[in-house]
Design a protein around this motif. Structure first.
Motif, PDB file in Angstrom:
ATOM      1  N   SER A 365       0.812  -1.220   0.000  1.00 28.73           N
ATOM      2  CA  SER A 365       0.000   0.000   0.000  1.00 28.73           C
ATOM      3  C   SER A 365       0.843   1.266   0.000  1.00 28.73           C
ATOM      4  O   SER A 365       0.296   2.368   0.009  1.00 28.73           O
ATOM      5  CB  SER A 365      -0.939   0.001   1.211  1.00 28.73           C
ATOM      6  N   THR A 366       2.172   1.145  -0.003  1.00 24.87           N
ATOM      7  CA  THR A 366       3.038   2.327  -0.027  1.00 24.87           C
ATOM      8  C   THR A 366       3.124   2.870  -1.443  1.00 24.87           C
ATOM      9  O   THR A 366       3.417   2.131  -2.389  1.00 24.87           O
ATOM     10  CB  THR A 366       4.445   1.974   0.490  1.00 24.87           C
ATOM     11  N   VAL A 367       2.881   4.154  -1.590  1.00 29.70           N
ATOM     12  CA  VAL A 367       2.829   4.781  -2.916  1.00 29.70           C
ATOM     13  C   VAL A 367       4.016   5.729  -3.082  1.00 29.70           C
ATOM     14  O   VAL A 367       4.212   6.637  -2.263  1.00 29.70           O
ATOM     15  CB  VAL A 367       1.518   5.557  -3.117  1.00 29.70           C
ATOM     16  N   LEU A 368       4.782   5.512  -4.133  1.00 33.38           N
ATOM     17  CA  LEU A 368       5.880   6.411  -4.485  1.00 33.38           C
ATOM     18  C   LEU A 368       5.308   7.506  -5.376  1.00 33.38           C
ATOM     19  O   LEU A 368       4.963   7.271  -6.531  1.00 33.38           O
ATOM     20  CB  LEU A 368       6.993   5.640  -5.204  1.00 33.38           C
ATOM     21  N   LEU A 369       5.187   8.699  -4.824  1.00 31.86           N
ATOM     22  CA  LEU A 369       4.552   9.806  -5.540  1.00 31.86           C
ATOM     23  C   LEU A 369       5.516  10.526  -6.472  1.00 31.86           C
ATOM     24  O   LEU A 369       5.136  10.987  -7.552  1.00 31.86           O
ATOM     25  CB  LEU A 369       3.965  10.793  -4.532  1.00 31.86           C
ATOM     26  N   ALA A 622      12.207  13.132  -3.677  1.00 33.16           N
ATOM     27  CA  ALA A 622      11.399  11.928  -3.475  1.00 33.16           C
ATOM     28  C   ALA A 622      10.291  12.194  -2.470  1.00 33.16           C
ATOM     29  O   ALA A 622      10.518  12.827  -1.437  1.00 33.16           O
ATOM     30  CB  ALA A 622      12.273  10.769  -2.993  1.00 33.16           C
ATOM     31  N   VAL A 623       9.088  11.699  -2.796  1.00 36.33           N
ATOM     32  CA  VAL A 623       7.916  11.813  -1.920  1.00 36.33           C
ATOM     33  C   VAL A 623       7.184  10.474  -1.940  1.00 36.33           C
ATOM     34  O   VAL A 623       6.924   9.922  -3.015  1.00 36.33           O
ATOM     35  CB  VAL A 623       6.968  12.934  -2.383  1.00 36.33           C
ATOM     36  N   LEU A 624       6.864   9.951  -0.759  1.00 36.05           N
ATOM     37  CA  LEU A 624       6.073   8.723  -0.634  1.00 36.05           C
ATOM     38  C   LEU A 624       4.863   8.992   0.246  1.00 36.05           C
ATOM     39  O   LEU A 624       4.863   9.919   1.061  1.00 36.05           O
ATOM     40  CB  LEU A 624       6.877   7.584   0.010  1.00 36.05           C
ATOM     41  N   TRP A 625       3.855   8.137   0.074  1.00 40.37           N
ATOM     42  CA  TRP A 625       2.691   8.192   0.980  1.00 40.37           C
ATOM     43  C   TRP A 625       2.375   6.789   1.476  1.00 40.37           C
ATOM     44  O   TRP A 625       2.449   5.802   0.736  1.00 40.37           O
ATOM     45  CB  TRP A 625       1.455   8.741   0.282  1.00 40.37           C
ATOM     46  N   THR A 626       2.048   6.724   2.748  1.00 46.07           N
ATOM     47  CA  THR A 626       1.463   5.523   3.326  1.00 46.07           C
ATOM     48  C   THR A 626       0.348   5.961   4.248  1.00 46.07           C
ATOM     49  O   THR A 626       0.413   7.029   4.862  1.00 46.07           O
ATOM     50  CB  THR A 626       2.507   4.702   4.107  1.00 46.07           C
ATOM     51  N   SER A 627      -0.678   5.164   4.349  1.00 45.51           N
ATOM     52  CA  SER A 627      -1.661   5.406   5.405  1.00 45.51           C
ATOM     53  C   SER A 627      -1.002   5.041   6.730  1.00 45.51           C
ATOM     54  O   SER A 627       0.148   4.600   6.781  1.00 45.51           O
ATOM     55  CB  SER A 627      -2.901   4.541   5.183  1.00 45.51           C
ATOM     56  N   HIS A 628      -1.713   5.232   7.815  1.00 45.74           N
ATOM     57  CA  HIS A 628      -1.231   4.688   9.075  1.00 45.74           C
ATOM     58  C   HIS A 628      -1.287   3.164   8.904  1.00 45.74           C
ATOM     59  O   HIS A 628      -2.357   2.564   8.870  1.00 45.74           O
ATOM     60  CB  HIS A 628      -2.070   5.193  10.229  1.00 45.74           C
ATOM     61  N   GLY A 629      -0.102   2.599   8.758  1.00 49.28           N
ATOM     62  CA  GLY A 629       0.003   1.260   8.189  1.00 49.28           C
ATOM     63  C   GLY A 629       0.041   0.120   9.163  1.00 49.28           C
ATOM     64  O   GLY A 629       0.363  -1.002   8.770  1.00 49.28           O
ATOM     65  N   GLY A 630      -0.243   0.370  10.436  1.00 45.22           N
ATOM     66  CA  GLY A 630      -0.285  -0.723  11.382  1.00 45.22           C
ATOM     67  C   GLY A 630       1.066  -1.034  11.990  1.00 45.22           C
ATOM     68  O   GLY A 630       2.045  -0.301  11.836  1.00 45.22           O
ATOM     69  N   GLN A 631       1.124  -2.151  12.664  1.00 41.76           N
ATOM     70  CA  GLN A 631       2.271  -2.477  13.507  1.00 41.76           C
ATOM     71  C   GLN A 631       3.564  -2.656  12.726  1.00 41.76           C
ATOM     72  O   GLN A 631       4.665  -2.486  13.265  1.00 41.76           O
ATOM     73  CB  GLN A 631       1.968  -3.744  14.298  1.00 41.76           C
ATOM     74  N   GLU A 632       3.482  -3.007  11.443  1.00 42.22           N
ATOM     75  CA  GLU A 632       4.670  -3.281  10.638  1.00 42.22           C
ATOM     76  C   GLU A 632       5.057  -2.114   9.740  1.00 42.22           C
ATOM     77  O   GLU A 632       5.881  -2.268   8.835  1.00 42.22           O
ATOM     78  CB  GLU A 632       4.434  -4.530   9.788  1.00 42.22           C
ATOM     79  N   THR A 633       4.505  -0.935   9.988  1.00 44.48           N
ATOM     80  CA  THR A 633       4.761   0.219   9.126  1.00 44.48           C
ATOM     81  C   THR A 633       6.247   0.474   8.931  1.00 44.48           C
ATOM     82  O   THR A 633       6.716   0.675   7.799  1.00 44.48           O
ATOM     83  CB  THR A 633       4.109   1.475   9.735  1.00 44.48           C
ATOM     84  N   GLY A 634       6.995   0.496  10.008  1.00 48.55           N
ATOM     85  CA  GLY A 634       8.401   0.853   9.918  1.00 48.55           C
ATOM     86  C   GLY A 634       9.214  -0.146   9.128  1.00 48.55           C
ATOM     87  O   GLY A 634      10.080   0.235   8.318  1.00 48.55           O
ATOM     88  N   HIS A 635       8.980  -1.426   9.331  1.00 45.99           N
ATOM     89  CA  HIS A 635       9.703  -2.439   8.565  1.00 45.99           C
ATOM     90  C   HIS A 635       9.369  -2.332   7.079  1.00 45.99           C
ATOM     91  O   HIS A 635      10.255  -2.470   6.227  1.00 45.99           O
ATOM     92  CB  HIS A 635       9.362  -3.828   9.085  1.00 45.99           C
ATOM     93  N   ALA A 636       8.095  -2.105   6.778  1.00 50.01           N
ATOM     94  CA  ALA A 636       7.681  -1.998   5.382  1.00 50.01           C
ATOM     95  C   ALA A 636       8.305  -0.781   4.712  1.00 50.01           C
ATOM     96  O   ALA A 636       8.835  -0.872   3.591  1.00 50.01           O
ATOM     97  CB  ALA A 636       6.153  -1.931   5.300  1.00 50.01           C
TER      98      ALA A 636
END
Length: 953
Positions: A365-369, A622-636
């Motif tokens: 779900s991570t988007v590279l804008l 560089a710009v990316l977007w992620t929603s609040h991605g849950g417990q594994e956000t940082g690893h992802a």
């Protein structure tokens, strides 16, 4: 087990699993007393011991993990899952959520009502409301601004929740919120105006395929009104929702939203008393009332009164109970020995497989804008990385998330990933550390220093430096650093620091609007002052300049990663819409300061909704977007930033530019207002479907099996997708359709199909799409049905709504549309082709729409195209007028430039008291014309009819 050892209650036919479900329901219903049936209409259904029936409760939140029941796997927010464009992934996520809900159901007591049965297996998810306005406070809960995309992902999530067993459900998915719910401000009293085209092509289109597929077992009605009528008494529940479900073999079990049945009386004032309101909701199709919390007596008492007054019948009650029992039987409640999911235990909650799935979902779900070559960060840029920003080293829970079992922040993820490579991560939040000293007592507020975070609109949180706890307004109006995680319905941890004279500041609670004051005798600080004059003056002392610290860290690093965004419970949440899409001023200033000294800066936006990132897009590599991605956000995110994983997401909604004036939040007419990629004319910053990759893809050889089809035909489109880059990667191939030279205001583009494909370097694959002609259909107001006009169309293969890569022409054949026949036919006022300054309202409390000026002081104009007016000599209008208002109320009919009738509208005394007024046309009409109807004053127009002769009675 012999029959002698079976309790008598278990020998009833409803206990016989060999019988057809309908017969079992009939048997059980017949054994319930009228009072027991009535009691089943409240959310907390009591047990029936004499029949061996346990208590039952509707509703567990399961939007992106099991919520409110304790620690459970937390997946990315729904809008983040929407960004994955991956149906298989959403189904797997929903499977994990449903398995964990089963575990809670079996092993944990209910969180709210210990005496009201186990945790509910009715899962209140997914949310299918379309993300029309990115300022919506609940933007995080939906998947997309597009109905095709939303329906596809919603179906997948429902199937994951329900499971694959032919008889039994793992959980029972309930679709939220029916219908056209996309604003929080005044959500219980505002009306969403849906013209028929918007209703059919947009809002219903997100729900229709999900229900018709049989994937959903229920739906929840929305808080708002539609065309002046509360959703909880909408005829659309029966006319649309339940009609779609007929072919599935099961009816939908429809539940109310919390307290919404009571809202029908207050604050909506739609009915005079609660018995009348509850009766109307039941008759409209609401089967279960989530109202008054655990207090069943109040709700059941109102329904009992409605039954006694003849407002509802026993058949109405029984129909609702039948639908509940259908779900309960399918959940295995009465066949525990046959229920394939009954043995699921607590070991599945946050199990390793679910943690890995959470990580994958966050990556997908991570988007590279934007990327000008900075990403992925290579070895030359990872010896020392500065991770900066208010969200760099924290993760947030939202209202519908579970309790995070652990938090892998962006800083954590990069530290772990770079540690093996000999790299170093410097963590800098970038917040000022301050003290606030009372001028009256000389004492520090809270006796501590606080780290200050700007969440926008001058709303701040103050986190105690030593403990990490947030300053919170207590119930007794005192202040204490008591909150570890901000997650409560009433957020008491936000404040304004307002400037006062001589450099002092005032501390004001956002929650109450009151100011901190000091008792000069005892020195006690309470947030009780009603005015700035009565407030305490505090001296603000800066112990640490957060921006300066961030700048220094960035300057000394090889690259900087700045993580900005929102807190899900501040400035945009349930009950509160955003006022704009700007980044918080403090966060924007921090970003600019870092970028000024470290050009190699990547911005990560972690948010529940889009932001206007004009400056960042123009100045950062560089710009990316992620929603609040849950417990594994940082690893992802670490994997994506370092190139160990691909940024596989694509935007599920348009990101508008900061100077692009958005339509009014309550303007639900996406066609006229210009909402979403379908109708918005100004170029967006980042379009719907946008997302970059670390590899390159080539689309080629678009071929159509047919270049011409009839209106009932179909075609197959094929193309070849090739990975021409040096890395494996994922591409979302988006297929759009476009009507050329349409007789109606057609979308610029409309998504017809999509697929997500992963390819190795050098790999290519032929992709096929089947397109029935109904993918080109629009709602024809002249016929009240979907139709496919003959004419020229385009099939567009695109990387986003603004990035077409292949097109192919298509012709639809057939006779041209006939002019609208109106002579001696009732034409609904709501069936206009275009409108200006009008509002759609309810014709009666139970059915029908009418049109009135949005502002009685300004006339409304309705346009009707291509009417066959041959022989028209008079016009009849169905009107209502509540009272004498702002001047004369009249209707004007104009054909072309020629006025043909003016009608004064009489006062009828009530908005639902309709009368028919007849007027002769100033000249007989011949041929096909466009008609314009202008409404002046407080007139309500339901319909009109042209007559060929002067024979009105």
């Amino acid at each position: 087990m012999t029959s002698a050892s079976v309790p008598a209650a278990e020998l009833h036919p409803f206990r016989d699993s060999a019988l057809p479900l309908r017969k079992r329901i009939d048997d059980l219903l017949g054994r319930l007393t009228p009072e027991e049936r009535l009691a089943m209409l409240h959310q907390y259904v009591p047990a029936v011991p004499r029949l061996g029936i346990a208590a039952f409760r509707t509703g567990s939140e399961a939007l992106h993990g099991v919520a409110w029941l304790g620690e459970a796997t937390v997946f990315p927010q729904a809008v983040g899952l929407g960004a994955s464009w991956d149906e298989a992934l959403l189904r797997r996520v929903a499977e994990a959520v449903s398995v964990e809900l089963r575990a809670f159901h079996r092993t944990r007591p209910p969180a709210v009502a210990p005496d009201r049965g186990p945790t509910s297996l009715q899962a209140w998810a997914p949310v299918l409301n379309l993300l029309r306005d990115p300022r919506w406070g609940r933007n995080e809960e939906g998947y997309s601004e597009d109905p095709v995309h939303t329906a596809r992902l919603g179906t997948a999530y429902c199937r994951g929740l329900a499971g694959d067993h032919p008889t039994y459900l793992r959980t029972a998915p309930v679709l939220k919120h029916f219908l056209a719910y996309n604003n929080e401000d005044g959500r219980c009293t505002t009306s969403s105006g849906l013209r028929p085209r918007v209703l059919q092509e947009y809002d219903l289109a997100a729900f229709r395929p999900v229900v018709a597929s049989g994937a959903a077992t229920g739906a929840m009605a929305a808080y708002n009104l539609v065309n002046g009528r509360p959703c909880h008494v909408s005829p659309l529940i029966e006319d649309e929702l339940r009609r779609w479900a007929r072919g599935t073999g099961h009816e939908l079990f429809v539940v109310s939203d919390a307290e919404a049945p009571s809202n029908l009386v207050d604050p909506e004032h739609y009915f005079d008393d609660h018995a009348e309101g509850h009766a109307a909701a039941l008759k409209a199709g609401i089967d279960n009332f989530t109202d008054h919390g655990e207090d069943s007596d109040t709700v059941v008492g109102r329904l009992r009164e409605a039954l006694e007054r003849g407002l509802v019948s026993q058949d109405d009650v029984d129909a609702a109970v039948r639908r509940q029992l259908d779900v309960r039987f399918r959940l295995g409640e009465f066949d525990p020995e046959l229920d394939p999911y009954a043995g699921i235990g607590p070991d599945v909650v946050n199990c390793p497989e679910h943690r890995e799935l959470a990580r994958r979902a966050a990556v997908e779900s991570t988007v590279l804008l934007k990327n000008d070559g900075l990403l992925p960060l290579g070895s030359a840029r990872t010896s020392r990385v500065a991770v900066i920003g208010p969200l760099s080293d924290t993760l947030c829970e939202d209202w519908y998330s579970g309790t995070l079992p652990y938090r892998a922040t962006v800083a954590d993820g990069l530290t772990a990933a770079l540690g093996d490579l000999g790299g170093e991560v410097v963590r800098v939040e970038g917040s000022d550390r301050i003290t606030l000293r009372s001028r009256t007592t000389g004492e520090l507020l809270g006796g501590a220093a606080f780290d200050v975070t700007d969440w926008g609109r001058a709303v701040l949180t103050l986190r105690e430096a030593d403990t990490g706890r947030y300053l919170c307004l207590q119930e007794d109006a005192t202040l204490a650093a008591s909150t570890r995680v901000i997650k409560s319905w009433s957020v008491r941890e936000t404040f304004h620091l307002e400037p006062a004279e001589d450099g002092a500041v005032l501390v004001r609670s956002v929650f109450t609007g009151r100011y901190a004051a000091v008792d000069p005798a005892g020195g006690r600080v309470t947030v009780t002052a009603e005015s700035p004059e009565a407030a305490e003056r505090f001296r603000r002392e800066v112990l640490r300049d957060g921006t300066a610290e961030a700048r220094a860290a960035a300057e000394d690093a090889d690259a900087a990663v700045v993580v900005l965004g929102n807190h899900p419970l501040i400035n945009g949440r349930e009950t509160e819409d955003r006022v704009d899409t700007a980044l918080p001023a403090g966060q924007e200033a921090l970003l600019r300061a870092v970028a000024a000294v470290r050009p190699q800066t990547a911005l990560v936006v972690m948010s529940s909704y889009p932001y206007a990132l004009d400056w960042a897009d123009a100045h950062l590599p560089a710009v990316l977007w992620t929603s609040h991605g849950g417990q594994e956000t940082g690893h992802a995110l670490a994997a994506v930033l370092l190139g160990d994983a691909e940024p596989a997401g694509r935007l599920p909604q348009t990101w508008y530019r900061g100077h692009d004036t958005l339509p009014a939040p309550l303007d639900y007419d996406i066609i006229t207002a210009g909402w979403t990629y379908q109708y918005h004319r100004a170029a967006p910053l980042y379009p719907f479907g946008h997302g970059l990759s670390y590899t390159e893809f080539t689309h080629r050889d678009l071929r159509l099996s047919e270049t011409s089809i009839d209106r009932d035909g179909a075609l197959d489109a094929t193309l070849t997708l090739a990975n021409t880059g040096r890395r494996a990667g994922s591409e979302v191939v988006q297929l759009y359709v476009r009507a050329l030279d349409a007789r109606y205001r057609a979308p610029r583009l409309r998504l017809a199909d999509f697929t997500k494909v992963r390819l190795e370097p050098g790999e290519s694959r032929e992709l096929g799409f089947h397109l029935p002609a109904d993918r080109f259909a629009h709602w024809d107001v002249a016929t009240g049905a979907f139709t496919v006009d003959p004419g020229a169309y385009e099939i567009v293969v695109a990387r986003s709504a603004e990035h077409p890569v292949l097109t192919a022409p298509l012709t639809v054949t057939g006779p041209p549309p006939r002019p609208r026949a109106v002579i001696e036919r009732r034409v609904l006022a709501a069936d206009f082709d275009e409108q200006a300054d009008s509002a759609l309202v309810d014709a009666t409390r139970t059915e029908g729409d009418a049109v009135t000026p949005a502002d009685p002081a300004r006339p409304a104009v309705l346009s009707f195209r291509r009417l066959d007016l041959s022989g028209a000599a008079r016009v009849e209008v169905e009107t209502a007028r509540e009272a004498v208002g702002t001047g004369a109320a009249r209707l004007e009919f104009r054909v072309g430039d020629q006025p043909v009738a003016k009608i004064d509208v009489p006062v009828t005394g009530d908005r639902y008291s309709w009368t028919t007024v007849v007027a002769e046309l100033s000249t007989p009409l011949v041929g096909v014309h466009d008609l314009q109807v202008t409404l002046h004053g407080g007139v309500r127009l339901a319909a009109f009819r042209f007559g060929a002769t002067d024979t009105a009675g």
